[in-house]
Motif scaffolding. Structure first.
Motif, PDB file in Angstrom:
ATOM      1  N   PRO A  87     -40.808 -40.828  68.479  1.00 18.62           N
ATOM      2  CA  PRO A  87     -41.695 -40.250  67.457  1.00 18.62           C
ATOM      3  C   PRO A  87     -42.973 -39.630  68.017  1.00 18.62           C
ATOM      4  O   PRO A  87     -43.615 -38.819  67.343  1.00 18.62           O
ATOM      5  N   GLU A  88     -43.340 -40.002  69.231  1.00 16.59           N
ATOM      6  CA  GLU A  88     -44.576 -39.477  69.799  1.00 16.59           C
ATOM      7  C   GLU A  88     -44.485 -37.955  69.950  1.00 16.59           C
ATOM      8  O   GLU A  88     -43.473 -37.410  70.380  1.00 16.59           O
ATOM      9  N   GLY A  89     -45.561 -37.272  69.571  1.00 15.96           N
ATOM     10  CA  GLY A  89     -45.612 -35.826  69.695  1.00 15.96           C
ATOM     11  C   GLY A  89     -44.897 -35.068  68.599  1.00 15.96           C
ATOM     12  O   GLY A  89     -44.825 -33.839  68.639  1.00 15.96           O
ATOM     13  N   VAL A  90     -44.371 -35.765  67.586  1.00 14.19           N
ATOM     14  CA  VAL A  90     -43.657 -35.097  66.494  1.00 14.19           C
ATOM     15  C   VAL A  90     -44.609 -34.909  65.318  1.00 14.19           C
ATOM     16  O   VAL A  90     -45.139 -35.879  64.775  1.00 14.19           O
ATOM     17  N   ARG A  91     -44.840 -33.675  64.954  1.00 10.52           N
ATOM     18  CA  ARG A  91     -45.708 -33.354  63.815  1.00 10.52           C
ATOM     19  C   ARG A  91     -44.959 -33.434  62.493  1.00 10.52           C
ATOM     20  O   ARG A  91     -45.455 -33.973  61.505  1.00 10.52           O
ATOM     21  N   ILE A 123     -46.295 -29.724  75.867  1.00  9.37           N
ATOM     22  CA  ILE A 123     -46.588 -29.452  74.454  1.00  9.37           C
ATOM     23  C   ILE A 123     -47.087 -30.740  73.807  1.00  9.37           C
ATOM     24  O   ILE A 123     -46.340 -31.722  73.728  1.00  9.37           O
ATOM     25  N   PRO A 124     -48.324 -30.793  73.342  1.00  9.27           N
ATOM     26  CA  PRO A 124     -48.850 -32.024  72.743  1.00  9.27           C
ATOM     27  C   PRO A 124     -48.090 -32.444  71.480  1.00  9.27           C
ATOM     28  O   PRO A 124     -47.780 -33.624  71.306  1.00  9.27           O
ATOM     29  N   ARG A 125     -47.819 -31.466  70.598  1.00  8.12           N
ATOM     30  CA  ARG A 125     -47.102 -31.766  69.349  1.00  8.12           C
ATOM     31  C   ARG A 125     -46.214 -30.587  69.001  1.00  8.12           C
ATOM     32  O   ARG A 125     -46.555 -29.440  69.250  1.00  8.12           O
ATOM     33  N   TRP A 126     -45.084 -30.906  68.394  1.00  5.44           N
ATOM     34  CA  TRP A 126     -44.225 -29.850  67.908  1.00  5.44           C
ATOM     35  C   TRP A 126     -43.513 -30.282  66.637  1.00  5.44           C
ATOM     36  O   TRP A 126     -43.570 -31.445  66.226  1.00  5.44           O
ATOM     37  N   ASN A 127     -42.880 -29.315  65.991  1.00  6.85           N
ATOM     38  CA  ASN A 127     -42.069 -29.548  64.805  1.00  6.85           C
ATOM     39  C   ASN A 127     -40.603 -29.493  65.199  1.00  6.85           C
ATOM     40  O   ASN A 127     -40.234 -28.792  66.146  1.00  6.85           O
ATOM     41  N   VAL A 128     -39.772 -30.205  64.473  1.00 12.66           N
ATOM     42  CA  VAL A 128     -38.346 -30.277  64.770  1.00 12.66           C
ATOM     43  C   VAL A 128     -37.556 -29.748  63.580  1.00 12.66           C
ATOM     44  O   VAL A 128     -37.840 -30.123  62.428  1.00 12.66           O
ATOM     45  N   LYS A 153     -50.231 -22.051  66.454  1.00 16.26           N
ATOM     46  CA  LYS A 153     -49.626 -23.139  65.690  1.00 16.26           C
ATOM     47  C   LYS A 153     -48.665 -23.925  66.585  1.00 16.26           C
ATOM     48  O   LYS A 153     -48.148 -23.419  67.584  1.00 16.26           O
ATOM     49  N   GLU A 154     -48.404 -25.171  66.168  1.00 16.22           N
ATOM     50  CA  GLU A 154     -47.454 -25.985  66.918  1.00 16.22           C
ATOM     51  C   GLU A 154     -46.070 -25.333  66.854  1.00 16.22           C
ATOM     52  O   GLU A 154     -45.640 -24.869  65.794  1.00 16.22           O
ATOM     53  N   PRO A 155     -45.342 -25.286  67.971  1.00 10.64           N
ATOM     54  CA  PRO A 155     -44.018 -24.662  67.971  1.00 10.64           C
ATOM     55  C   PRO A 155     -43.009 -25.478  67.178  1.00 10.64           C
ATOM     56  O   PRO A 155     -43.261 -26.626  66.798  1.00 10.64           O
ATOM     57  N   VAL A 156     -41.851 -24.864  66.966  1.00  9.56           N
ATOM     58  CA  VAL A 156     -40.740 -25.573  66.337  1.00  9.56           C
ATOM     59  C   VAL A 156     -39.576 -25.570  67.320  1.00  9.56           C
ATOM     60  O   VAL A 156     -39.261 -24.540  67.923  1.00  9.56           O
ATOM     61  N   VAL A 157     -38.974 -26.735  67.520  1.00  8.56           N
ATOM     62  CA  VAL A 157     -37.821 -26.849  68.406  1.00  8.56           C
ATOM     63  C   VAL A 157     -36.577 -27.015  67.541  1.00  8.56           C
ATOM     64  O   VAL A 157     -36.590 -27.720  66.533  1.00  8.56           O
ATOM     65  N   PHE A 158     -35.511 -26.335  67.936  1.00 13.18           N
ATOM     66  CA  PHE A 158     -34.281 -26.287  67.153  1.00 13.18           C
ATOM     67  C   PHE A 158     -33.220 -27.185  67.751  1.00 13.18           C
ATOM     68  O   PHE A 158     -33.025 -27.219  68.971  1.00 13.18           O
ATOM     69  N   MET A 159     -32.523 -27.920  66.879  1.00 14.86           N
ATOM     70  CA  MET A 159     -31.396 -28.764  67.287  1.00 14.86           C
ATOM     71  C   MET A 159     -30.154 -28.291  66.549  1.00 14.86           C
ATOM     72  O   MET A 159     -30.081 -28.380  65.316  1.00 14.86           O
ATOM     73  N   ALA A 160     -29.195 -27.772  67.283  1.00  6.89           N
ATOM     74  CA  ALA A 160     -28.031 -27.102  66.710  1.00  6.89           C
ATOM     75  C   ALA A 160     -26.993 -28.080  66.190  1.00  6.89           C
ATOM     76  O   ALA A 160     -27.003 -29.270  66.490  1.00  6.89           O
ATOM     77  N   ALA A 186     -43.452 -42.887  59.088  1.00  9.09           N
ATOM     78  CA  ALA A 186     -44.384 -42.173  58.205  1.00  9.09           C
ATOM     79  C   ALA A 186     -44.523 -40.697  58.541  1.00  9.09           C
ATOM     80  O   ALA A 186     -45.326 -40.000  57.914  1.00  9.09           O
ATOM     81  N   ILE A 187     -43.786 -40.180  59.503  1.00  8.98           N
ATOM     82  CA  ILE A 187     -43.875 -38.750  59.822  1.00  8.98           C
ATOM     83  C   ILE A 187     -43.214 -37.948  58.703  1.00  8.98           C
ATOM     84  O   ILE A 187     -42.137 -38.309  58.212  1.00  8.98           O
ATOM     85  N   PRO A 188     -43.838 -36.859  58.240  1.00  9.19           N
ATOM     86  CA  PRO A 188     -43.258 -36.071  57.142  1.00  9.19           C
ATOM     87  C   PRO A 188     -41.889 -35.497  57.495  1.00  9.19           C
ATOM     88  O   PRO A 188     -41.692 -34.979  58.604  1.00  9.19           O
ATOM     89  N   VAL A 189     -40.966 -35.588  56.541  1.00  8.44           N
ATOM     90  CA  VAL A 189     -39.598 -35.099  56.740  1.00  8.44           C
ATOM     91  C   VAL A 189     -39.175 -34.296  55.519  1.00  8.44           C
ATOM     92  O   VAL A 189     -39.383 -34.729  54.378  1.00  8.44           O
TER      93      VAL A 189
END
Length: 527
Positions: A244-248, A221-226, A109-116, A446-449
């Motif tokens: 926005p590029e690469g953001v799932r 990484i082609p796409r990831w979640n934030v 699955k696409e990884p998730v990157v964390f922003m503290a 239009a990216i899901p949030v």
């Protein structure tokens, strides 16, 4: 929140952790010296016109309290330009950890990157909370310390401010002596950082967002979640707007919308969170009967303590030598904002205080005397706050917002943005360029949030998520009753909602667990 109980983010965490000067999260006394706490100066390189961005594998950080998840992680540093607007400038290094999935999916699955949150909080310290929340259950979790954080080169720690925070518990919250000592500490920190060649103007949300965009590319990484919380929600929405590029998909927790993040804004969040706590008490018969008029009690105690502060000798939580503590109106309010005592204990603590027993609040104030010196990047906090939150407003605007939120309270309390005392004088010293026009922009697209809030959040009021959602047509807002700041680690329901969203962001998340949720019973003390 995992491994340890949810840590109290004390007097520094304003717009969420949106954090600045004030007491940093309490922790073990540091053994690090001021020199090592700030870390070595960044490596001055002399690259061509545009320094190359690259990820360099290396050893994982070794926090004083070991983090189990780092044992299997791939770590290293991301090398990026300190200031992208200055070609040929030097390179800085940001600490990165890629934590494997507990149960890897096939295909991955696409990884998730964390922003503290923060800005300035130790990102790696959040890893146990993220793991316990299931963020790496079936996908990789990527953690990067925002520029200037602990384990970065340079580290924008201010041990001078940490030492002030430890001393400040024995001073009036808004006293002139406290202001003078704080400004001295800030001036010393700024002078030391700039003497090392740090470009303080480069530590802002725009550069932070570009760092994460570069990280995705450097890791191929082609796409990831934030996923970001508090200041990390401000950063995540900025990142979505600019890269926005690469953001799932994007999930934000305890939302600080970039377009609204200002110093006066803190007062409306405080009022909303406190009102929700008091209304929840009124909805529970036992709480309503025992504490019939909490708003009046709070106002009376703020006024009384501001007029006649209490001075006490109190041992910090967990024991130790008693320290001098001053409890005035400003300190009382900011302890509530910092969740010390916990929201469910606030009615009891206020009632005890009114009856002449200040123990809960006094001990919480004493906790600020125990500082983890050098762990918090106050330099990053001030660079963001002074460039993005303070401009276009003045002390008078903060006072006006305070008067609107809490009519009749003393102006000495209302003049200081909650958890950001004396921020305008600090900003005059910090002296970084105004970036408000660049940063205070709503995110659209239009990216899901997913936007998650807690009704008891006194730092980033729950209603602000709805404001952020207005320009996000594919967004879902979820409020979790009875939860304060940083919702997901505290709420199994929020964890399920987030997991559902990350599995299928284009479909409505499963929010069924929210129906029927109610705040936990409040603490009831005998009459």
């Amino acid at each position: 929140m995992p491994k340890h109980s949810m840590r109290a983010v004390t007097a520094v965490a304003a717009l969420a952790c949106l954090t600045a000067v004030g007491a940093a999260p309490a922790g073990p006394a540091a053994t690090t010296t001021a020199a090592t706490a700030t870390g070595p100066a960044p490596r001055a390189t002399a690259p061509p016109s545009s320094p190359a961005v690259r990820f360099v594998p290396g050893a994982c950080p070794q926090p004083p309290e070991p983090i189990e998840a780092l044992g299997d992680a791939r770590c290293g540093v991301l090398q990026v330009p300190e200031n992208r607007s200055r070609p040929g400038g030097r390179t800085i290094e940001l600490a990165v950890a890629v934590i494997p999935a507990l149960a890897p999916a096939k295909p991955a699955k696409e990884p998730v990157v964390f922003m503290a949150g923060g800005p300035g909080a130790d990102t790696f310290d959040d890893i146990p909370f993220l793991v316990d929340s299931g963020l790496n259950k079936d996908r990789e979790l990527i953690v990067m310390a925002q520029r200037g954080n602990l384990y970065d080169r340079p580290n924008l720690a201010c041990p001078e401010v940490d030492r002030f925070n430890a001393e400040a518990v024995g001073l009036g919250y808004d006293a002139k002596q406290a202001e003078d000592l704080l400004l001295k500490a800030v001036e010393e920190c700024r002078g030391r950082l700039t003497s090392q060649g740090v470009d303080l103007s480069a530590y802002n949300t725009t550069e932070n967002a570009a760092d994460f965009a570069d990280l995705r590319k450097a890791l191929d990484i082609p796409r990831w979640n934030v996923y970001g919380y508090s200041y990390g929600s401000d950063l995540a929405l900025t990142y979505l707007r600019r890269h926005p590029e690469g953001v799932r998909a994007v999930a934000v927790d305890s939302v600080a919308p970039p377009q609204y993040a200002t110093l006066p804004w803190t007062w409306s969040s405080v009022a909303e969170g406190i009102d929700n706590i008091f209304e929840a008490c009124a909805a529970q018969p036992a709480c309503k009967d025992r504490y019939p008029d909490l708003r009046r009690t709070l106002t009376e105690q703020v006024r009384r303590l501001e007029a006649q502060p209490l001075t006490l000798d109190v041992a910090p939580p967990g024991g130790g030598k008693p320290v001098k503590v001053v409890l005035d109106g400003g300190a009382l309010l900011n302890l509530i904002v910092a969740y010390t005592p916990r929201p469910k204990d606030v009615p009891a603590a206020l009632t005890e205080l009114a009856a002449g027993n200040p123990e809960r609040f006094a001990q919480a104030r004493a906790a600020g005397s125990v500082q983890n010196v050098g762990a918090f990047a106050h330099g990053l906090t001030n660079s963001v706050a002074c460039a993005e939150w303070a401009p276009a407003y003045a002390e008078a605007d903060v006072l006006a917002a305070g008067r609107k939120a809490f009519p009749g309270w003393p102006d000495t309390v209302l003049a200081q943005a909650p958890q950001l005392p004396f921020q305008y004088p600090v900003c005059r010293l910090w002296n970084v360029p105004d970036r408000a026009a660049v940063q205070r922009v709503a995110t659209a697209g239009a990216i899901p949030v997913l936007l998650v809030s807690g009704t008891f959040d006194v730092k980033t009021g729950a209603s602000w998520a709805e404001e952020a959602a207005r320009t996000l047509p594919r967004s879902t807002t979820v409020q979790i009753p009875g939860i304060g700041h940083w919702v997901v680690p505290q709420s199994p329901c929020a964890q399920r909602v987030l997991a559902s969203f990350l599995d299928r962001p284009t479909a409505p998340p499963d929010t069924g667990c929210v129906d029927g949720l109610e705040p936990q019973p409040f603490t009831i003390i005998p009459e």
